[in-house]
Motif scaffolding. Structure first.
Motif, PDB file in Angstrom:
ATOM      1  N   ALA A 449     -32.964 -19.114 -22.016  1.00 55.83           N
ATOM      2  CA  ALA A 449     -34.293 -19.235 -21.193  1.00 55.83           C
ATOM      3  C   ALA A 449     -34.232 -19.755 -19.790  1.00 55.83           C
ATOM      4  CB  ALA A 449     -34.954 -20.396 -22.049  1.00 55.83           C
ATOM      5  N   ALA A 450     -33.011 -20.402 -19.394  1.00 50.12           N
ATOM      6  CA  ALA A 450     -32.888 -21.084 -18.275  1.00 50.12           C
ATOM      7  C   ALA A 450     -32.209 -20.161 -17.168  1.00 50.12           C
ATOM      8  CB  ALA A 450     -32.037 -22.506 -18.049  1.00 50.12           C
ATOM      9  N   SER A 451     -31.689 -19.143 -17.640  1.00 55.65           N
ATOM     10  CA  SER A 451     -30.805 -17.943 -16.818  1.00 55.65           C
ATOM     11  C   SER A 451     -31.684 -17.163 -16.149  1.00 55.65           C
ATOM     12  CB  SER A 451     -29.684 -17.768 -17.643  1.00 55.65           C
ATOM     13  OG  SER A 451     -28.794 -18.567 -18.068  1.00 55.65           O
ATOM     14  N   ARG A 452     -31.333 -16.520 -15.240  1.00 56.06           N
ATOM     15  CA  ARG A 452     -31.981 -15.439 -14.508  1.00 56.06           C
ATOM     16  C   ARG A 452     -31.159 -14.162 -14.844  1.00 56.06           C
ATOM     17  NH1 ARG A 452     -30.755 -19.132 -10.399  1.00 56.06           N
ATOM     18  NH2 ARG A 452     -32.624 -20.292  -9.445  1.00 56.06           N
ATOM     19  N   PRO A 453     -31.823 -13.105 -15.090  1.00 55.57           N
ATOM     20  CA  PRO A 453     -31.152 -11.829 -15.051  1.00 55.57           C
ATOM     21  C   PRO A 453     -30.253 -11.366 -14.263  1.00 55.57           C
ATOM     22  CG  PRO A 453     -33.476 -11.200 -15.039  1.00 55.57           C
ATOM     23  CD  PRO A 453     -33.302 -12.873 -14.504  1.00 55.57           C
ATOM     24  N   GLY A 454     -28.863 -11.238 -15.020  1.00 57.42           N
ATOM     25  CA  GLY A 454     -27.707 -10.806 -14.268  1.00 57.42           C
ATOM     26  C   GLY A 454     -26.646 -12.200 -14.254  1.00 57.42           C
ATOM     27  N   GLY A 455     -27.255 -13.257 -15.127  1.00 60.53           N
ATOM     28  CA  GLY A 455     -26.674 -14.461 -15.229  1.00 60.53           C
ATOM     29  C   GLY A 455     -25.470 -14.304 -16.441  1.00 60.53           C
ATOM     30  N   THR A 456     -24.657 -15.540 -16.389  1.00 64.75           N
ATOM     31  CA  THR A 456     -23.596 -15.472 -17.450  1.00 64.75           C
ATOM     32  C   THR A 456     -23.766 -16.706 -18.326  1.00 64.75           C
ATOM     33  OG1 THR A 456     -22.363 -14.027 -16.144  1.00 64.75           O
ATOM     34  CG2 THR A 456     -21.158 -15.392 -17.882  1.00 64.75           C
ATOM     35  N   ILE A 457     -23.637 -16.651 -19.691  1.00 57.76           N
ATOM     36  CA  ILE A 457     -23.347 -17.932 -20.488  1.00 57.76           C
ATOM     37  C   ILE A 457     -21.910 -17.446 -21.207  1.00 57.76           C
ATOM     38  CG2 ILE A 457     -24.161 -19.070 -22.500  1.00 57.76           C
ATOM     39  CD1 ILE A 457     -26.982 -17.774 -22.012  1.00 57.76           C
ATOM     40  N   THR A 458     -21.217 -18.805 -20.981  1.00 55.89           N
ATOM     41  CA  THR A 458     -19.894 -18.655 -21.510  1.00 55.89           C
ATOM     42  C   THR A 458     -19.594 -19.599 -22.732  1.00 55.89           C
ATOM     43  OG1 THR A 458     -19.054 -18.009 -19.137  1.00 55.89           O
ATOM     44  CG2 THR A 458     -17.462 -18.752 -20.593  1.00 55.89           C
ATOM     45  N   LEU A 459     -19.081 -19.115 -23.475  1.00 60.87           N
ATOM     46  CA  LEU A 459     -18.753 -20.326 -24.664  1.00 60.87           C
ATOM     47  C   LEU A 459     -17.299 -20.707 -24.579  1.00 60.87           C
ATOM     48  CD1 LEU A 459     -20.453 -18.702 -27.824  1.00 60.87           C
ATOM     49  CD2 LEU A 459     -21.434 -20.199 -26.145  1.00 60.87           C
TER      50      LEU A 459
END
Length: 547
Positions: A449-459
């Motif tokens: 929800a806090a990321s913009r399109p094109g962003g990345t989430i890393t585990l």
């Protein structure tokens, strides 16, 4: 200083002070009474010996029994008078009509003969003449005393020449009988002047030895007619020793006991003052005053107890405040949707609004939102109370991260965000897989929800010292430093423009933190505005991996 040591020192101080004071006061009282007893005994002995010496100085020991009876009555002492040969002249026990008791202590020598003090520095012939004069004078005094006492008269002694007494009638109207004097032995020296000079010649050296020499010559020349010394025993062997006065000992004990009580009260008041303060604070805390605290000083057990009490009071106050805020937050969160439901239902009831499928679907969605809030509240309450059931198994965080990536891939792809896993090697912990997936799912949804399109989430899965960590890092909008401390509060949203419809119930992070805490781990957040946010979960590694 510890409280135990303070109490021990206080007890020892009171005991030592009371014992020392009692010993000192008793010793002082005993010494005083012993001194008084000894002084009284010495005074009695001095009175007895001086009185007997005066009696013997009259030339005879006849009638000494009356003197002994009188002195025994005055002093309360047992008196026994014997000659140097052991003959008993008088015994107060026999005079009182009882058996004679054994004597106690050595006897006192009573010598009634006068001490001659002839002038020194004179020539030997002059000293011889004076000595012969003194001897004749002493013989005459003894004769006159015998005549006076034989006639029932009293005698008074004067010492006008060299200390040798002159005995005269105490009553001037009753002189010495002339016939008695004629019948008495002729008064004359026992040796010639030349013989006396020969005896006195060694006595002219002066000093104490000269006086002793003169006295020996005088005694030797008067031995034929002078009264002989006697031995006086004072006291009996079976007499009870003097006792301390019971009243004085009682007063001493009472004074010491009162002083000990006062000291104990003062010291106990000082020592127990923190306990009294804790008691008062506890009563006020029980009455509902959660803002009261005790004053803490020092580093002993009582100070530690005071600090623990203050921490407990802080915890209770914070819990009370959290509970009040939670009730207010729940009421706030439920008030608006329930008001909407009520409005729609009343409109449907009154026929103002037609019951179209769209309206019913909206009401159903609103009810689902309320149900989700209630479910989240129930999960949070169970987690905080420790009632949430955890099925703990050995699991791999890297595998858990990959599972979450797969299950949330559709959500992130729809938002145009890339979700990936960075786990170089397996890292095992013990935990409930379902609950940990619930936590990671919440963090992934928030990051999406806090990321913009094109962003990345890393585990990211990494060792953290002796523990293991799994982080959810995004490249989203981030959180301001002012909002970061409130991130895990109930019903709090970093983006205040987002409501329940777009931002969830506001309980997800509070539930996540409690689940991690129940696993024995921690969860922290780090964020930079317009850079991104990283949520890091740290859990204890499995014991077999640590070994």
């Amino acid at each position: 200083m510890s409280f135990r040591l303070r109490v021990l020192l206080m007890t020892m101080l009171i005991a030592v002070t009371a014992t020392s004071a009692t010993a000192w006061l008793t010793l002082r009282q005993a010494s005083r009474e012993f001194t008084a007893s000894v002084t009284a005994g010495q005074d009695d002995i001095a009175l007895i010996t001086s009185t007997l010496a005066g009696h013997g100085g009259l030339g005879t020991w006849d009638g000494v029994a009356d003197r002994v009876r009188e002195l025994a009555g005055r002093t309360g002492e047992r008196i026994r008078v014997v000659t140097e040969t052991g003959a008993v002249l008088a015994d107060s026990d026999l005079l009182a009509g009882r058996a004679a008791r054994d004597t106690a202590g050595p006897p006192t020598l009573v010598d009634p003969r006068p001490v001659v003090r002839l002038p020194e520095g004179d020539s030997v012939p002059r000293l011889a003449e004076d000595m012969m004069t003194a001897i004749v004078q002493y013989q005459r005094a003894l004769r006159d005393a015998a005549c006076l006492t034989a006639g029932g008269g009293a005698v008074r002694a004067e010492r006008p020449l060299f200390g040798v007494p002159v005995l005269v009638a105490a009553d001037p109207d009753r002189p010495v009988s002339v016939n008695c004097r004629k019948r008495a032995t002729k008064l004359r020296p026992t040796m010639t002047s030349g013989q006396m000079e020969g005896l006195l010649r060694p006595c002219v050296s002066g000093g104490a030895r000269s006086a002793e020499c003169l006295q020996r010559v005088f005694i030797a020349q008067t031995a034929a007619f002078a009264p002989q010394p006697v031995q006086v025993y004072v006291g009996a062997r079976d007499e009870e020793p003097p006792k301390l006065a019971g009243d004085s000992i009682t007063v001493t004990a009472v004074v010491v006991a009162a002083a000990a009580v006062v000291v104990a009260l003062l010291l106990s008041r000082r020592v127990l003052r923190p306990i009294a303060a804790l008691t008062r604070a506890s009563r006020r805390l029980a009455a509902g005053d959660l803002g009261d605290r005790v004053r803490v000083r020092g580093a002993d057990e009582l100070a530690e107890l005071g600090r623990t009490f203050n921490q407990m009071a802080d915890s209770l106050q914070q819990s009370e405040e959290r509970q009040r805020r939670m009730v207010a937050d729940v009421a706030h969160e439920l008030r608006t949707p329930l008001a909407n439901l009520r409005g729609y239902l009343e409109a449907l009831k009154d026929g103002v609004l037609p019951a179209t499928p769209e309206v019913l679907a909206s009401l159903h969605e609103e009810a689902l939102l309320q149900q989700r809030i209630v479910d989240d509240l129930q999960d949070l309450a169970m987690a905080e109370a420790g009632a949430m059931t955890l099925h703990v198994v050995r699991l791999d965080l890297a595998e858990l991260a990959e599972t979450c990536r797969v299950s949330h891939a559709a959500l992130t792809e729809a938002a145009g965000v890339t979700l990936r896993v960075d786990a170089p090697r397996p890292l095992h912990v013990r935990g409930d897989p379902d609950r940990l997936r619930q936590v990671l799912g919440n963090l992934i949804r928030n990051a999406t929800a806090a990321s913009r399109p094109g962003g990345t989430i890393t585990l990211v899965v990494r060792p953290a010292g002796g523990d293991a960590s799994i982080s959810v890092a995004d490249t989203g909008t981030g959180i301001s430093p002012a909002d970061l401390p409130h991130l895990f509060d109930r019903f709090w949203r970093a983006d205040h423009a987002r409501g329940r419809e777009s931002g969830g119930s506001g309980l997800g992070l509070a539930i996540a933190r409690q689940i991690v805490t129940n696993h024995g781990g921690t969860i922290v957040a780090a964020s930079r505005p317009d850079v991104g946010t990283t949520m890091t979960i740290t859990l204890p590694t499995d014991r077999r991996d640590r070994e």
